[in-house]
Each structure stands twice: as structure tokens, then as C-alpha cells.
Design a protein around this motif. Sequence first.
Motif, mmCIF file in Angstrom:
data_model
loop_
_atom_site.group_PDB
_atom_site.id
_atom_site.type_symbol
_atom_site.label_atom_id
_atom_site.label_comp_id
_atom_site.label_asym_id
_atom_site.label_seq_id
_atom_site.Cartn_x
_atom_site.Cartn_y
_atom_site.Cartn_z
ATOM 1 N N GLY A 1 1.185 -1.376 0.132
ATOM 2 C CA GLY A 1 -0.174 -0.494 0.414
ATOM 3 C C GLY A 1 0.963 1.218 0.485
ATOM 4 O O GLY A 1 0.608 2.308 0.746
ATOM 5 N N THR A 2 1.594 1.085 -0.270
ATOM 6 C CA THR A 2 2.945 1.938 -0.692
ATOM 7 C C THR A 2 2.706 3.281 -1.323
ATOM 8 O O THR A 2 2.819 2.696 -2.943
ATOM 9 C CB THR A 2 3.775 1.458 0.054
ATOM 10 O OG1 THR A 2 4.718 0.868 0.622
ATOM 11 C CG2 THR A 2 5.772 2.786 -0.278
ATOM 12 N N ASP A 3 2.884 4.336 -1.488
ATOM 13 C CA ASP A 3 2.495 5.840 -2.065
ATOM 14 C C ASP A 3 4.109 6.138 -2.608
ATOM 15 O O ASP A 3 4.271 6.423 -3.936
ATOM 16 C CB ASP A 3 2.215 7.116 -1.597
ATOM 17 C CG ASP A 3 0.835 6.338 -0.994
ATOM 18 O OD1 ASP A 3 -0.596 6.263 -1.960
ATOM 19 O OD2 ASP A 3 0.652 6.783 0.294
ATOM 20 N N LEU A 4 4.721 6.324 -2.173
ATOM 21 C CA LEU A 4 6.292 6.815 -2.205
ATOM 22 C C LEU A 4 7.521 5.807 -1.818
ATOM 23 O O LEU A 4 7.280 5.758 -0.553
ATOM 24 C CB LEU A 4 6.335 7.679 -1.092
ATOM 25 C CG LEU A 4 5.214 8.862 -2.054
ATOM 26 C CD1 LEU A 4 5.701 10.867 -0.792
ATOM 27 C CD2 LEU A 4 5.154 10.244 -3.337
ATOM 28 N N PHE A 5 8.555 5.314 -2.225
ATOM 29 C CA PHE A 5 9.384 4.875 -2.548
ATOM 30 C C PHE A 5 10.542 4.779 -2.546
ATOM 31 O O PHE A 5 11.384 5.886 -3.793
ATOM 32 C CB PHE A 5 9.148 3.653 -4.230
ATOM 33 C CG PHE A 5 7.903 3.394 -3.834
ATOM 34 C CD1 PHE A 5 6.902 3.957 -4.579
ATOM 35 C CD2 PHE A 5 7.780 1.548 -2.822
ATOM 36 C CE1 PHE A 5 5.658 3.083 -4.444
ATOM 37 C CE2 PHE A 5 6.644 0.932 -3.458
ATOM 38 C CZ PHE A 5 5.603 1.703 -4.045
ATOM 39 N N VAL A 6 11.421 6.072 -0.963
ATOM 40 C CA VAL A 6 12.359 6.368 -1.380
ATOM 41 C C VAL A 6 13.515 5.306 -2.214
ATOM 42 O O VAL A 6 13.459 4.585 -1.714
ATOM 43 C CB VAL A 6 12.877 6.672 -0.184
ATOM 44 C CG1 VAL A 6 14.329 7.261 0.015
ATOM 45 C CG2 VAL A 6 12.204 7.601 0.758
ATOM 46 N N ALA A 7 14.124 5.432 -2.903
ATOM 47 C CA ALA A 7 15.867 5.071 -3.354
ATOM 48 C C ALA A 7 16.914 5.917 -3.829
ATOM 49 O O ALA A 7 16.931 7.048 -4.440
ATOM 50 C CB ALA A 7 14.955 4.681 -4.845
ATOM 51 N N GLY A 8 17.842 5.269 -2.401
ATOM 52 C CA GLY A 8 18.698 5.460 -3.012
ATOM 53 C C GLY A 8 19.561 4.778 -3.846
ATOM 54 O O GLY A 8 20.798 5.752 -4.829
ATOM 55 N N SER A 9 21.055 4.081 -3.283
ATOM 56 C CA SER A 9 21.726 2.861 -3.807
ATOM 57 C C SER A 9 21.528 3.032 -4.870
ATOM 58 O O SER A 9 21.397 2.723 -6.335
ATOM 59 C CB SER A 9 22.646 2.270 -2.361
ATOM 60 O OG SER A 9 21.422 1.440 -2.448
ATOM 61 N N ALA A 10 19.365 2.211 -5.430
ATOM 62 C CA ALA A 10 19.422 1.612 -6.600
ATOM 63 C C ALA A 10 19.434 2.588 -8.096
ATOM 64 O O ALA A 10 18.962 2.367 -8.961
ATOM 65 C CB ALA A 10 17.649 1.052 -5.786
ATOM 66 N N VAL A 11 18.932 3.880 -6.847
ATOM 67 C CA VAL A 11 19.321 4.434 -8.262
ATOM 68 C C VAL A 11 20.972 5.482 -8.364
ATOM 69 O O VAL A 11 21.498 4.916 -9.281
ATOM 70 C CB VAL A 11 18.495 6.322 -7.703
ATOM 71 C CG1 VAL A 11 19.000 7.147 -9.433
ATOM 72 C CG2 VAL A 11 17.042 5.901 -8.171
ATOM 73 N N PHE A 12 21.542 5.760 -7.192
ATOM 74 C CA PHE A 12 22.194 6.288 -7.769
ATOM 75 C C PHE A 12 23.943 5.560 -7.634
ATOM 76 O O PHE A 12 25.159 6.247 -8.457
ATOM 77 C CB PHE A 12 23.308 7.830 -6.565
ATOM 78 C CG PHE A 12 21.353 8.754 -6.640
ATOM 79 C CD1 PHE A 12 22.095 10.033 -7.823
ATOM 80 C CD2 PHE A 12 20.412 9.630 -5.450
ATOM 81 C CE1 PHE A 12 20.869 10.890 -7.978
ATOM 82 C CE2 PHE A 12 19.798 10.492 -6.227
ATOM 83 C CZ PHE A 12 20.143 10.831 -7.365
ATOM 84 N N SER A 13 23.568 4.383 -7.081
ATOM 85 C CA SER A 13 25.056 3.595 -7.186
ATOM 86 C C SER A 13 25.056 3.220 -8.938
ATOM 87 O O SER A 13 25.292 2.179 -9.177
ATOM 88 C CB SER A 13 24.797 2.717 -6.085
ATOM 89 O OG SER A 13 24.747 3.446 -4.800
#
Length: 216
Positions: free
Chosen positions: A186-198
Motif C-alpha cells: 500500500g505504499t505511495d512513495l518509494f525512497v531509493a538511494g543506492s538503487a538509483v545513484f549507485s
Amino acid sequence: MEVVPSLLSADFSRLKEEIRIMEKVGARRLHLDVMDGHFVPNITFGPFIIESIRKLTSLHLETHLMIENPAKYIEAFIRAGSDTVIIHIEASADIIRDLKKIRELGAKAGIVLNPPTSFESVEPYFEYIDHFLVMTVNPGFGGQKMINAALSKVTLAGPYQKQFGFPIEVDGGININTIEEARAAGTDLFVAGSAVFSARNPSESFKALSEKLLSA
Ligand code: DX5
Ligand code: ZN
């Protein structure tokens, strides 16, 4: 539903470029991880850097305060340009007072809880929030494995979301393999750090994560 890039894993020597790439690929928000070396065993940046980020972009800036005594710094982070300020239930001495202060100063008020913290501990506060963040790793570092059990809090927050209308976000361990389970909860917003920038290509990576949400 949208992916929210966390600048924690961005290359700060090319911050402007990294932000432009996210703007071009369609990100609408940026997640800013503030760590003080006390609440978590790592130190990142404070209002001064956020002020610089504010000058670089008009994207919605959500500031995740992993600091002791957040009350003392709320005003500085809002003056620096945060649109949403998210405080840890474990760190605040008076959560209602702090959430009210964030709203009074014109920002959106968010609450966040660590994986070991029970859902019941945030239940009294939903009427005071504009944003609910569920940690799916123990905070402090990017690139950790998702603690899937924490996603049950997303589902438990569903009825409160219906009543009060805030978005539900997850933070920690989101990648192309885990994002579907977070969506299903049921999540609306998905924080992605390493999956994006690494990733080799942050833009492609952001796109792939976003498309995975749409295809579900
Ligand atoms: C962790 C931070 C996260 C971090 C997530 O303490 O709150 O926002 O950037 O990083 P990934 O996406 O690599 O798990
Ligand atoms: Zn975060």
C-alpha cells in the motif's frame, strides 16, 4: 505512486548534475537524509547544504531528520527550504508539539518510525501528520537490505490514510526486486538511494523502478 530519489547515495561533487538528471527523468521530490552521529552512527549534512540544494531545484524537498532533539532544528531546516520535515518518533520529546511547529512554520509534517518500533506507538499521531514514513532498514546508511516485516506497518496505516489523507512512504532497501512487495503493501512513495545513484545509469534506474510500479 512515485519513486523519490535519496541524495544520500548521489555524488556530491556533481550534485547539480545529479539533480538535473532526476528532474529530466521525471522525479518530483528529493529525499534528504540528515544524520547527526548521535541518533544514528553516521553524519551527513545540515541546513547549510539544504539551502544550496534549494537554490538548485524547485522539486519538493523532503527532509528526513535522523537527529536527536529535532525540535531545536525544525525552524532552521524549514528556513533552508524543506517542503516536508520528517521527524523520528524515537527522537522527539514531544511529538505533537513538534508536528504542530512544522505545520505552523508552513511545511508539511512527517513522522517516521524505525523497524523495531511498534505501529501502536505512532497510532495517536495520525491526525497531526501530512506524511507517514516507514523505515524498512535501521537508519544510518544507504545500501542495506530491506527488512520486509516492516512493510506490515504500511498496511496497518491504510485505514488512517483513508481518514486523514497523508501519503505513505517507505525508506530503505528499495530496488527493482523489492519495490513490488512495498507497492503491494500500500505504499505511495518509494525512497531509493543506492538503487538509483549507485547504478551505472541513474536515469535508467529511476525509469525502471517507476515503470515497475506502473506495470504492477
Ligand atoms: C537510510 C536513509 C535512506 C537511504 C536509503 O538511513 O534514511 O533514505 O538513503 O538508501 P537505500 O535506498 O540505498 O536503502
Ligand atoms: Zn531517509
